[in-house]
Design an enzyme around this catalytic site. Structure first.
Site, PDB file in Angstrom:
ATOM      1  N   ASP A 232       0.844  -1.181  -0.009  1.00  0.00           N
ATOM      2  CA  ASP A 232       0.056  -0.038  -0.174  1.00  0.00           C
ATOM      3  C   ASP A 232       0.792   1.317   0.131  1.00  0.00           C
ATOM      4  O   ASP A 232       2.208   1.235   0.193  1.00  0.00           O
ATOM      5  CB  ASP A 232      -1.013   0.040   1.389  1.00  0.00           C
ATOM      6  CG  ASP A 232      -0.423  -0.607   2.566  1.00  0.00           C
ATOM      7  OD1 ASP A 232       0.991  -0.434   2.612  1.00  0.00           O
ATOM      8  OD2 ASP A 232      -0.933  -0.874   3.434  1.00  0.00           O
TER       9      ASP A 232
ATOM     10  N   GLU B 120      -9.821  -1.900   4.909  1.00  0.00           N
ATOM     11  CA  GLU B 120     -10.505  -1.834   6.254  1.00  0.00           C
ATOM     12  C   GLU B 120     -11.651  -2.326   6.363  1.00  0.00           C
ATOM     13  O   GLU B 120     -12.504  -3.130   5.215  1.00  0.00           O
ATOM     14  CB  GLU B 120     -10.800  -0.039   6.277  1.00  0.00           C
ATOM     15  CG  GLU B 120      -9.372   0.791   6.292  1.00  0.00           C
ATOM     16  CD  GLU B 120      -8.749   0.874   7.491  1.00  0.00           C
ATOM     17  OE1 GLU B 120      -8.916  -0.296   8.506  1.00  0.00           O
ATOM     18  OE2 GLU B 120      -7.975   1.950   7.857  1.00  0.00           O
TER      19      GLU B 120
HETATM   20  C1  F6R Z   1       1.351  -1.577   6.345  1.00  0.00           C
HETATM   21  C2  F6R Z   1       0.169  -2.352   6.181  1.00  0.00           C
HETATM   22  C3  F6R Z   1      -0.817  -2.338   7.489  1.00  0.00           C
HETATM   23  C4  F6R Z   1       0.193  -2.870   8.679  1.00  0.00           C
HETATM   24  C5  F6R Z   1      -0.768  -2.567   9.916  1.00  0.00           C
HETATM   25  C6  F6R Z   1      -0.101  -2.779  11.283  1.00  0.00           C
HETATM   26  O1  F6R Z   1       1.977  -1.711   4.724  1.00  0.00           O
HETATM   27  O2  F6R Z   1      -0.102  -3.196   5.449  1.00  0.00           O
HETATM   28  O3  F6R Z   1      -1.816  -3.401   7.282  1.00  0.00           O
HETATM   29  O4  F6R Z   1       0.530  -3.885   8.734  1.00  0.00           O
HETATM   30  O5  F6R Z   1      -1.409  -1.245   9.948  1.00  0.00           O
HETATM   31  O6  F6R Z   1       0.867  -1.887  11.568  1.00  0.00           O
HETATM   32  P1  F6R Z   1       1.947  -1.986  12.476  1.00  0.00           P
HETATM   33  O7  F6R Z   1       2.848  -2.969  12.195  1.00  0.00           O
HETATM   34  O8  F6R Z   1       2.526  -0.334  12.526  1.00  0.00           O
HETATM   35  O9  F6R Z   1       1.155  -2.020  13.789  1.00  0.00           O
END
Ligand code: F6R
Length: 253
Positions: free
Chosen positions: A67, A143
């Site tokens: 993303d 989401e």
């Molecule tokens: C980022 C992504 C998101 C994160 C998720 C968890 O490229 O795809 O789905 O993996 O928001 O984020 P963290 O690792 O910061 O808790």
């Protein structure tokens, strides 16, 4: 689905690096689907170390990221492109032309989402997709919603995601409202999927995603459809709810 609960974040990162290193060694021209966020930072540091030690090489690896925020150029310090270069691409021997992310600076969503889908297809699909999980169960930026996405989509971030990601920005208002994200079907089509999670904040949603109903309200629950190719590696805190409710379903290290 195999679920490994590691003692610490460092152990989780090393185990994830072993998994990725095996993929890279066995198929040196693999297409790796990559993620940003805090979860994979330890894994990326470990891969950088192993590349410096000549245990692995990214010379023929191709990458596609999950993303990118809409409205940010690749050189913007808040962009996922910048994040990936700083934490991985600039520190390993990957040719720059082999790395791909959605182009957040393209305002034409129809063109950009179609371009990214064509690109992934032209690479022959993804061999190994790395995933983190959001507090609301998102994967990539898919989401909670009333339908699972198929190909790349432009998505409006939920308040919970804006709040969680505001730690990387000056304020919640500075977090872009929209992002381009790889779709759920593209993720599920990957040859293998490696899901990482750490910290107690992820314990409840992780259990719900892996053992609850398959519903677009919890996007990560879609992984249950391809459970035989999913490996989950988490630390003790993130795994505590699964261990409590399904002790027989996990390997504890
Ligand atoms: C980022 C992504 C998101 C994160 C998720 C968890 O490229 O795809 O789905 O993996 O928001 O984020 P963290 O690792 O910061 O808790």
């Amino acid at each position: 689905m195999t679920i490994h609960i590691c003692k610490t974040y460092q152990d989780m990162s090393r185990r994830a690096a072993d998994f990725m290193a095996a993929q890279i060694t066995l198929k040196p021209d693999s297409v790796l689907g990559l993620a940003t966020g805090s979860t994979p930072l330890g894994l990326y540091a470990e891969l950088v170390k192993r590349c410096a030690g000549k245990q692995i090489s990214f010379r023929s690896i191709r990458t596609v990221n999950l993303d990118e925020y809409c409205g940010l150029t690749p050189d913007d310090e808040q962009s996922y492109s910048y994040f990936m270069h700083r934490n991985l691409f600039d520190r390993v021997d990957i040719p720059k032309e082999n790395v791909h992310l959605p182009d957040g600076s393209n305002p034409d969503a129809a063109a950009e989402t179609a371009r990214y889908d064509r690109l992934i297809e032209s690479l022959g699909g993804i061999d190994l997709q790395l995933l983190g999980i959001g507090h609301d169960g998102h994967i990539g930026f898919n989401e909670p919603s009333d339908a699972f996405s198929v190909g790349t989509v432009k998505i409006r971030l939920t308040d919970s995601t804006v709040e969680a990601n505001s730690r990387f920005f000056s304020s919640p208002e500075a977090v872009p409202e929209y992002a381009y994200s790889m779709g759920c079907r593209t993720i599920l089509n990957a040859g293998r999927i490696l899901l990482l999670a750490n910290g107690s904040g992820k314990a409840g949603i992780l259990e719900k995603a892996l053992f609850g109903a398959v519903t677009p309200e919890v996007p990560a629950s879609v992984l249950q459809l391809v459970s035989d190719k999913v490996t989950v590696v988490v630390d003790r805190e993130a795994g505590e709810e699964i261990l409590r409710k399904h002790p027989g379903a996990v390997t504890v290290e």
